[in-house]
Design a protein around this motif. Structure first.
Motif, PDB file in Angstrom:
ATOM      1  N   VAL A  68       0.760  -1.518  -0.094  1.00 52.23           N
ATOM      2  CA  VAL A  68       0.171  -0.103   0.050  1.00 52.23           C
ATOM      3  C   VAL A  68       0.775   1.160   0.044  1.00 52.23           C
ATOM      4  O   VAL A  68       0.581   2.323  -0.637  1.00 52.23           O
ATOM      5  N   SER A  69       1.918   1.284   0.733  1.00 50.26           N
ATOM      6  CA  SER A  69       2.558   2.540   1.000  1.00 50.26           C
ATOM      7  C   SER A  69       3.571   2.535  -0.285  1.00 50.26           C
ATOM      8  O   SER A  69       3.827   3.761  -0.709  1.00 50.26           O
ATOM      9  N   TYR A  70       4.154   1.402  -0.879  1.00 44.05           N
ATOM     10  CA  TYR A  70       5.021   1.653  -1.974  1.00 44.05           C
ATOM     11  C   TYR A  70       4.452   1.914  -3.175  1.00 44.05           C
ATOM     12  O   TYR A  70       4.814   2.922  -4.121  1.00 44.05           O
ATOM     13  N   SER A 128      -1.116  -5.120   4.383  1.00 51.51           N
ATOM     14  CA  SER A 128      -0.145  -5.866   5.496  1.00 51.51           C
ATOM     15  C   SER A 128       1.060  -6.335   4.762  1.00 51.51           C
ATOM     16  O   SER A 128       2.105  -6.878   5.334  1.00 51.51           O
ATOM     17  N   GLU A 129       0.662  -6.713   3.375  1.00 50.17           N
ATOM     18  CA  GLU A 129       1.722  -7.359   2.616  1.00 50.17           C
ATOM     19  C   GLU A 129       3.033  -6.787   2.412  1.00 50.17           C
ATOM     20  O   GLU A 129       3.098  -5.533   1.901  1.00 50.17           O
ATOM     21  N   ARG A 130       4.396  -7.265   2.774  1.00 49.50           N
ATOM     22  CA  ARG A 130       5.711  -6.571   2.552  1.00 49.50           C
ATOM     23  C   ARG A 130       6.250  -7.001   1.146  1.00 49.50           C
ATOM     24  O   ARG A 130       5.977  -8.089   0.682  1.00 49.50           O
ATOM     25  N   LEU A 131       6.796  -5.791   0.499  1.00 49.53           N
ATOM     26  CA  LEU A 131       7.202  -6.107  -0.712  1.00 49.53           C
ATOM     27  C   LEU A 131       8.752  -6.420  -0.738  1.00 49.53           C
ATOM     28  O   LEU A 131       9.554  -5.397  -0.694  1.00 49.53           O
ATOM     29  N   ASP A 132       9.241  -7.604  -0.914  1.00 46.96           N
ATOM     30  CA  ASP A 132      10.406  -7.765  -0.624  1.00 46.96           C
ATOM     31  C   ASP A 132      11.117  -7.701  -2.095  1.00 46.96           C
ATOM     32  O   ASP A 132      10.845  -8.166  -3.405  1.00 46.96           O
TER      33      ASP A 132
END
Length: 736
Positions: A171-173, A208-212
């Motif tokens: 969401v932030s990215y 909540s999903e982190r973008l690796d």
């Protein structure tokens, strides 16, 4: 499943891909590596990874030689004809155009041989999802990029920043690119294990999903874009900050896509050592930050030795200018063309992204391929011959010069006259022995060594008398003592006395000036006669200036190709190719024959040719050097039977070099041998009429051109004008 749109869309996409491939090839001609190792955490079964750098320097067998758990690698080939997936992404299937595959130990089933950069891959490892592996892949850093395909499946990765132990959320990215995570979009990630309902796994909570950054994700979104980061970094070169051999500054546009101000942190980072079988480098690039002082109206170069910041306003773009300190001690001490490499790390104040920009430079050198034109403006067949002379020698001294022959023709002012110096060790001191009689009188002096280089009779000293010393004078002939006269016998000698002769004077080179009348040398004046000459020296007289004759109505262009090797050898070429070479590892290079190129890559190669030169020739005969202030001479021999000889015509009986019976004729019967002596006089500034305003002496070079052509006319033809060459490639090796 994947559906297909119209064939027209496919054609448009293929054209775009071809253009991208061509651009990549051309830029690769000067690309060099800056290295950084990425560690990927993989699980047993299927994983997805994204390479932000290029790892094509070695085969997959080599890269994964010690990583035996890696069983298969699948590369996703983005296909613009696909409209998207409905329930799950495309299942890997060998033999389809969407996938290239490598299977360990199965070369017959493998169509993938290397890992190219800015690309997504699926990796299958042995074991189950509970097994974890750590796989390291050294990569050549590349500037970031991404291409989103509308209505298609996109397997992409992004340069996110790991802040502590966590990556930013999706969401932030994608806050400034919401279409990527819109409600109608589908996102999948691989979590290990066999392919099935649980792998790949759909992402439902983008908050909540982190973008690796090391993982690739499937996206299906109604969008066409090049979004890869909230901050878009666009160097003026596709290679990043690539200064090459002669670059002095590079501009980088930085665009803030967000609606908030952002502060960037820029940090110089050393490159890792280059992998084996790849070009090494001398050290890091002495990078500078360029800024303009509006008060003094000068550019300020500030060395970048530590991190610094740049502020960018909301939804705005700034231009950053980077320079290079070519006066750095390590660069100036390096050999021409030596490689320097490092990285520039860029992060943002929102802790969203981490981008590495490659930085390269080479020690200054003119090596490479230069392409341009000779512009002929004057042609003349007037004869101009150099004068000749011989010297007159008297007792080791030049006493006169006389003109040999006509004195030449075409002189407009007295030419320089140079006389060869005397032999370095030609002067020798004479020696002699004395004879006395029973009464103690000196009766004779006999020469032992006549010596050389005497201008006057040397002083003779006699030692050893106990009463009255004898007196002797030397006889001199052409600088050598040939005898002695005893002028006083002396008395009191009991043994033959020693004879000591003074030495000849030190050698000196003679000088002279010429006198010119009616275009010819008519006489000389000896300025200094020199000394120590044993024989008359060679005399060299400068040639008269070229006879330019009449101006041409308009300049006549001759395409010119010059290649300068890293070792300084200049070659005049009739044809040269730029493209992937046939010899492994198929690097982009320069060669003189199409057969030396990789045959399945010919469509992206370039050919440069010069139609006024004999075909398939690499011309190195001549002298001089390729450098500002120097003159390079190259001699072109055009045989009487060459296809480019202007007297040859295959279908004309008077110009086919055959007699009435079809037998071959020798040179000069129907067509002569032609010799073209070409002089490239490199000047420190552009010649008159040039439109070049910058880069002269580095990216553009040239000057005055003079060519003497023998064989076309009974008298030599003199052609003159100017020339300008631009560097088309910095590759200093030419394959032949």
């Amino acid at each position: 499943m994947i559906l297909s749109p119209s064939s027209a869309a496919l054609a448009r996409s293929l054209r775009a891909l071809c253009l991208i491939a061509l651009a990549s090839l051309l830029f690769a001609a000067t690309a060099h590596a800056q290295w950084k190792t990425t560690t990927y955490t993989l699980k047993g079964g299927w994983n997805s990874i994204y390479l932000h750098g290029d790892a094509s320097y070695a085969s997959l067998e080599t890269i994964f030689a010690l990583q035996t758990a890696v069983e298969e690698i699948w590369r996703w080939n983005p296909n613009p004809t696909q409209v998207g997936f409905t329930a799950s992404p495309l299942i890997p299937s060998a033999g389809t155009p969407e996938w290239s595959v490598w299977k360990r130990g199965s070369p017959a089933e493998s169509s993938l041989s290397k890992l190219i950069g800015q690309m997504a891959y699926l990796v299958k490892c042995s074991g189950t999802s509970s097994t974890t592996y750590s796989v390291q892949i050294p990569q050549k850093v590349l500037p970031p990029s991404a291409t989103w395909v509308r209505n298609g499946a996109n397997l992409l990765g992004f340069p996110t920043l790991k802040n502590g132990s966590i990556y930013p959320t999706m969401v932030s990215y994608f806050a400034n690119f919401p279409a990527a995570i819109a409600s109608n979009a589908k996102i999948y990630k691989y979590v290990g294990g066999e392919l099935g309902p649980g792998n790949p796994q759909q992402v439902f909570s983008t908050s909540s999903e982190r973008l690796d950054r090391n993982q690739a994700y499937w996206f299906s979104a109604e969008v066409t874009s090049d979004y890869y980061s909230p901050i878009e970094i666009s160097p003026s070169s596709n290679e990043g900050l690539a200064f090459g051999r002669d670059g002095s500054f590079i501009k980088v546009l930085v665009r803030n896509r967000s609606a908030a101000a952002v502060t960037l942190t820029l940090s110089p980072v050393d490159s890792e050592s280059a992998p084996s079988n790849t070009p090494g480098f001398v050290g890091k690039v002495p990078l500078t930050k360029r800024s303009f002082n509006a008060t003094s109206l000068v550019w300020i170069e500030t060395p970048i030795t530590a991190s610094y910041t740049e502020a960018i306003g909301p939804s705005s773009t700034v231009e950053l200018i980077f320079g290079i300190n070519r006066g750095d001690a390590l660069m100036t001490a390096a050999s021409p063309g030596a490689l320097f490499a490092s990285l520039l790390r860029i992060t943002d104040s929102s802790n969203l992204m981490e981008v590495y920009v490659p930085v390269t430079a080479q020690a200054s050198s003119l090596a490479g391929l230069w392409v341009g034109d000779v512009s002929l403006t004057n042609v003349s067949n007037k004869v101009s011959n150099g004068a000749q002379a011989k010297a007159t020698l008297t007792d080791g001294v030049i006493t006169g010069l006389t003109v040999v022959g006509s004195g030449g023709f075409g002189y407009t002012s007295p030419p320089a006259v140079t006389l060869a110096p005397p032999h370095a060790n030609s002067n020798v001191t004479a020696t002699a022995t004395a004879t006395i009689d029973a009464d103690g009188l000196l009766t004779a002096v006999t020469p032992e060594v006549g010596g050389s280089g005497y201008l006057t009779s040397p002083l003779v000293t006699i030692v050893g008398s106990s009463d009255v010393a004898a007196e002797v004078t030397a006889i001199l002939t052409n600088g050598t003592v040939t005898g002695y006269n005893v002028t006083a016998a002396g008395s009191g000698y009991t043994t033959a006395p020693a004879i000591i002769l003074s030495g000849p004077p030190a050698n000196a080179q003679a000088t002279a000036t010429a006198t010119v009348a009616n275009g010819s040398v008519t006489g000389f004046t000896v300025s200094t006669g020199g000394s120590g000459y044993e024989k008359a020296p060679a005399v060299t007289i400068d040639l008269p200036p070229p006879q330019t004759g009449s101006s041409t109505p308009t300049p006549f262009k001759l395409r010119t190709l010059l290649h300068l090797t890293d070792g300084g050898t200049a070659r005049l070429l009739s044809e040269v190719y730029l493209g992937q070479l046939a010899v492994a590892p198929n690097d982009v290079g320069l060669c003189t024959s199409e057969s030396l190129l990789k045959q399945n890559a010919l469509a992206s190669a370039q050919c440069f040719s010069s139609s006024h030169l004999p075909m398939d020739q690499v011309i190195t005969s001549g002298g001089g050097s390729f450098a500002t202030g120097q003159t390079l001479t190259r001699v072109i021999n055009v045989p009487y039977n060459d296809a480019t000889n202007p007297f040859v015509h295959a279908y004309h009986p008077d110009h086919d070099n055959k007699n009435a019976r079809g037998e071959g004729l020798s040179a000069g019967v129907e067509s002569p041998d032609i010799t073209r002596t070409c002089q490239f006089i490199f000047t420190a500034s552009p010649p008159a009429g040039s439109s070049v305003t910058s880069g002269w002496g580095s990216s553009v070079i040239g000057g005055n051109y003079i060519e003497t052509m023998n064989g076309v006319h009974k008298d030599p033809l003199i052609l003159s004008g100017t020339f300008e060459l631009r560097r088309a490639s910095q590759i200093g090796t030419l394959s032949q």
